[in-house]
Design a protein around this motif. Structure first.
Motif, PDB file in Angstrom:
ATOM      1  N   VAL A   1     -32.608-101.707  23.774  1.00 20.02           N
ATOM      2  CA  VAL A   1     -32.523-100.515  22.926  1.00 20.02           C
ATOM      3  C   VAL A   1     -31.178-100.481  22.195  1.00 20.02           C
ATOM      4  O   VAL A   1     -31.116-100.201  20.995  1.00 20.02           O
ATOM      5  CB  VAL A   1     -32.729 -99.240  23.777  1.00 20.02           C
ATOM      6  N   ILE A   2     -30.109-100.823  22.907  1.00 22.57           N
ATOM      7  CA  ILE A   2     -28.786-100.803  22.269  1.00 22.57           C
ATOM      8  C   ILE A   2     -28.732-101.808  21.126  1.00 22.57           C
ATOM      9  O   ILE A   2     -28.326-101.490  20.007  1.00 22.57           O
ATOM     10  CB  ILE A   2     -27.674-101.112  23.299  1.00 22.57           C
ATOM     11  N   VAL A   3     -29.186-103.034  21.398  1.00 26.21           N
ATOM     12  CA  VAL A   3     -29.136-104.076  20.368  1.00 26.21           C
ATOM     13  C   VAL A   3     -29.987-103.689  19.163  1.00 26.21           C
ATOM     14  O   VAL A   3     -29.638-103.958  18.015  1.00 26.21           O
ATOM     15  CB  VAL A   3     -29.600-105.434  20.950  1.00 26.21           C
ATOM     16  N   THR A   4     -31.111-103.018  19.419  1.00 26.12           N
ATOM     17  CA  THR A   4     -31.972-102.627  18.305  1.00 26.12           C
ATOM     18  C   THR A   4     -31.366-101.484  17.501  1.00 26.12           C
ATOM     19  O   THR A   4     -31.366-101.508  16.274  1.00 26.12           O
ATOM     20  CB  THR A   4     -33.358-102.197  18.823  1.00 26.12           C
ATOM     21  N   LEU A   5     -30.852-100.488  18.195  1.00 29.04           N
ATOM     22  CA  LEU A   5     -30.435 -99.274  17.490  1.00 29.04           C
ATOM     23  C   LEU A   5     -29.010 -99.327  16.956  1.00 29.04           C
ATOM     24  O   LEU A   5     -28.713 -98.760  15.909  1.00 29.04           O
ATOM     25  CB  LEU A   5     -30.583 -98.057  18.413  1.00 29.04           C
ATOM     26  N   TYR A   6     -28.115-100.021  17.670  1.00 31.21           N
ATOM     27  CA  TYR A   6     -26.715 -99.939  17.292  1.00 31.21           C
ATOM     28  C   TYR A   6     -26.456-100.283  15.822  1.00 31.21           C
ATOM     29  O   TYR A   6     -25.807 -99.502  15.115  1.00 31.21           O
ATOM     30  CB  TYR A   6     -25.828-100.802  18.197  1.00 31.21           C
ATOM     31  N   PRO A   7     -26.964-101.423  15.318  1.00 35.47           N
ATOM     32  CA  PRO A   7     -26.644-101.778  13.930  1.00 35.47           C
ATOM     33  C   PRO A   7     -27.093-100.710  12.936  1.00 35.47           C
ATOM     34  O   PRO A   7     -26.392-100.423  11.960  1.00 35.47           O
ATOM     35  CB  PRO A   7     -27.423-103.077  13.709  1.00 35.47           C
TER      36      PRO A   7
END
Lengths: 365, 308
Positions: B35-41
């Motif tokens: 979730v972090i990798v998907t949402l952060y950018p």
């Protein structure tokens, strides 16, 4: 099925329930059809509607013979079909005629018919071009890398997501996982540029963790490029590709898991012995469909992420075609490269299909 | 072959044995990372788009803007080509989706009629187009000769029929009992009436799926604008304008100095911050819509993915 269709008979409900489930969405709408149409349905046919086995029963009754009566009856269908054939011929089949250009020294002013015929000279020129050979290598390498990484990630993600028991958490992850698929490559590459830039988060983390002494510009080093492209594909498509596997997993008979639980199987054992074999046919079909696309795997990302520094590893066949054909105006050369790609793709599909047939797996055709 | 999903009534109770807890913990960590990798950018871009451009050059902005401003967005909407691009993008999405839906639905209707004489042939004619195509240059020359270059219609006409979408609709239509068609014919309905009054209302879910697929495709495509309409600014699209912004930012180099110069010339906005704002504007419509359309594209993928 909570809502009963108007003609539905209670006695049949349990019998036909499972068969109808597959078409639930479609059946749900039958309420909206005026009842009088069903009055015209003969009794035996009504049975057919309820059990959802229309195809098997109704096909033998029909013989397809081209008769004037039938043609008159289907006049409107035939007219539209003809329109679609004409449209398809112009937009999908006519460009195939352009392949002639690859065997000519095509000059726009001479046209397709007037240009000088040169046989396979353009192909010879193509394969003696060191750039083109490198371009083939790049396309294949990135195609295989992308296929493998997106494939494995999607399966792993689907299986792990399926193991989550908390519904809201599972649903939210799933929704989030679809997000990148809906973003265009322009946006994705823009975001990648930000994330991987010298002041971006990746460099920041790596420097803080002590792995790097100084921030590096990832886009300036050819050795990172293929991995960046693979990562971009994984980031964008994992959640989307997992959809099919998730639906395949939900169609596995739950009693298998119960039986395994009684035998004392842990989660890992269940995944390995039930889930993976259960989705094996789906995996094979998708693998087959994607093998033919290996050479198609490279245009947008490479075009948008590539730069002069990594040109030797970033150029793919499609970019080569674009460069030769549109920018340099050598249509013959570009078309020859395009034909090479199409032919290799078709060979790949047929080969993969043959291998699948030999080993007794599902096959496409 | 396909088992129908059964209601999940019986949930197996797992004993909290050691390997199980390890599994759950690792799985949770994996999902949180995902979730972090998907949402952060995406969230980072959002933060930059609301942050003062010159200030953003100092770096260190993650999820929350440091000095708030709406200037990036006002700059975006003052740029003429971005406004034109938005109008064209909306127009091609609406017109393109409607025409594509009508064409695919009608074609699917024809090839799903069991009595239709050339059913197999017409199906094959279109399935072949999924695997063989003329390639970039012949297609480019064809469009040029047809007068489709430097025109709005290059976005609409060539992509009207898509074999994949047609097959999705066809598969769905084949699930509709034939007796409906037969009884309507007994009442004197012609094929077009059957198509519009009987079959189409039943196909609403699959129509929604296909409409979603083509709308996303239309909204996100940029290559056609670059290839065919490069010379005519009035047919530029939002994505293509965004691409130009992106390449101007990256070609100006990683050197922050040149950006700072550009920033002082343009006020408090930098190319990077304007691009962040334009990115958000471009992704906004889809990001707001897709969560509500999930069940449509999930059914579409499962119907279309396995067949042919």
């Amino acid at each position: 099925m909570t809502e009963g269709s108007p003609w539905q008979n209670k006695d049949h409900e349990t019998d036909s329930q499972s068969a109808m489930k597959a078409e639930t969405v479609c059946f749900r709408n039958y309420r909206k059809i005026r009842v009088r149409y069903f009055a015209a349905v003969p009794d035996d046919k009504r049975e057919v509607i309820m059990t959802g086995k229309t195809k098997k029963v109704s096909v033998p009754g029909q013989t397809k013979k081209i008769t004037w009566k039938e043609i008159r009856r289907q006049k409107i269908l035939l007219i539209w079909a003809a329109a679609f054939v004409i449209y398809g011929f112009i937009f999908c089949y006519l460009p195939l005629g352009g392949w002639v250009m690859a065997f000519q020294n095509y000059k726009p002013k001479d046209g397709l018919l007037g240009s000088q015929f040169v046989g396979l000279a353009k192909f010879q020129q193509l394969f003696s071009d060191a750039t083109f050979l490198r371009v083939i290598r790049n396309t294949l390498a990135m195609g295989v890398l992308n296929l493998a990484s997106t494939f494995i990630m999607a399966i792993v993600f689907a299986i792990l997501l399926n193991e989550i028991r908390t519904t809201w958490w599972k649903k939210s992850i799933q929704t989030i996982s679809y997000l990148p698929h809906f973003l265009s490559w322009i946006i994705v590459t823009g975001i990648l540029h930000d994330v991987l830039s010298t002041s971006g988060i990746i460099n920041e983390l790596l420097v803080k963790a002590g792995i790097l002494d100084n921030a590096i510009n990832f886009f300036a080093h050819p050795k990172y490029f293929w991995w960046i492209v693979a990562f971009a594909n994984v980031w964008k498509e994992t959640g989307w590709n997992a959809i099919i596997y998730l639906s395949a997993i939900t169609s596995i008979d739950p009693s298998l898991y119960e039986a395994a639980a009684i035998d004392g199987a842990g989660r890992w054992a269940k995944i390995r012995n039930i889930t993976l074999p259960g989705i094996r046919p789906t995996i094979m079909i998708l693998l087959l469909m994607n093998v033919g696309n290996v050479l198609n795997a490279g245009f947008e990302v490479q075009y948008l992420l590539g730069n002069g520094l990594v040109q030797s590893v970033s150029q793919t066949i499609d970019i080569y075609v674009l460069k030769w054909g549109i920018s340099q105006g050598d249509y013959s050369m570009g078309t020859a490269a395009g034909i090479f790609k199409s032919v290799v793709s078709i060979i790949l599909i047929v080969m993969a299909n043959q291998i699948a047939k030999r080993t007794g797996e599902e096959s496409l055709f | 072959m396909k088992k129908v999903k059964e209601p999940e009534t019986k949930q197996i109770k797992y004993k909290a044995s050691a390997p199980n807890t390890v599994f759950v913990t690792l799985n949770t960590i994996f999902m949180i990372l995902f979730v972090i990798v998907t949402l952060y950018p995406v969230l980072n871009t959002l933060a930059i788009s609301f942050n003062d451009g010159t200030d953003a050059l100092r770096g260190g902005i993650h999820l929350i803007p440091r000095s708030w401003t709406l200037k990036n967005y006002t700059t975006v909407f003052q740029k003429n080509n971005l406004v034109t691009g938005t109008v064209v993008s909306v127009a091609r999405t609406v017109i393109g989706t409607l025409t594509a839906l009508a064409a695919n639905a009608l074609l699917a209707f024809i090839v799903s009629r069991k009595r239709f004489l050339f059913r197999k042939q017409l199906s094959l004619f279109w399935v072949i187009t999924m695997y063989v195509n003329g390639g970039l240059i012949p297609v480019f020359l064809l469009y040029k000769n047809l007068g489709l270059t430097n025109s709005f219609w290059v976005y609409i006409v060539p992509g009207m029929v898509s074999a994949f979408n047609m097959l999705v609709i066809r598969t769905y239509m084949e699930g509709i009992p034939e007796s409906l068609e037969e009884s309507a014919q007994l009442d004197g309905a012609g094929y077009m009436t059957i198509f519009t009054k009987i079959i189409s209302p039943l196909c609403k879910p699959v129509y929604a799926t296909v409409a979603l697929f083509s709308a996303v495709g239309q909204w996100n495509s940029w290559f056609d604008a670059m290839l065919y309409n490069r010379m005519s600014d009035e047919y530029t699209t939002l994505q293509y304008e965004l691409m130009k912004l992106l390449s101007s930012v990256t070609s100006q180099g990683a050197s922050a100095e040149s950006m700072k110069n550009a920033a002082s010339a343009a006020g408090a906005v930098t190319p990077a911050s304007v691009r962040a704002a334009a990115t958000i504007v471009t992704m906004l419509p889809i990001v707001c819509l897709y969560p509500f359309l999930q069940r449509y594209f999930v059914t579409g993928m499962t119907i279309g993915g396995v067949k042919e």
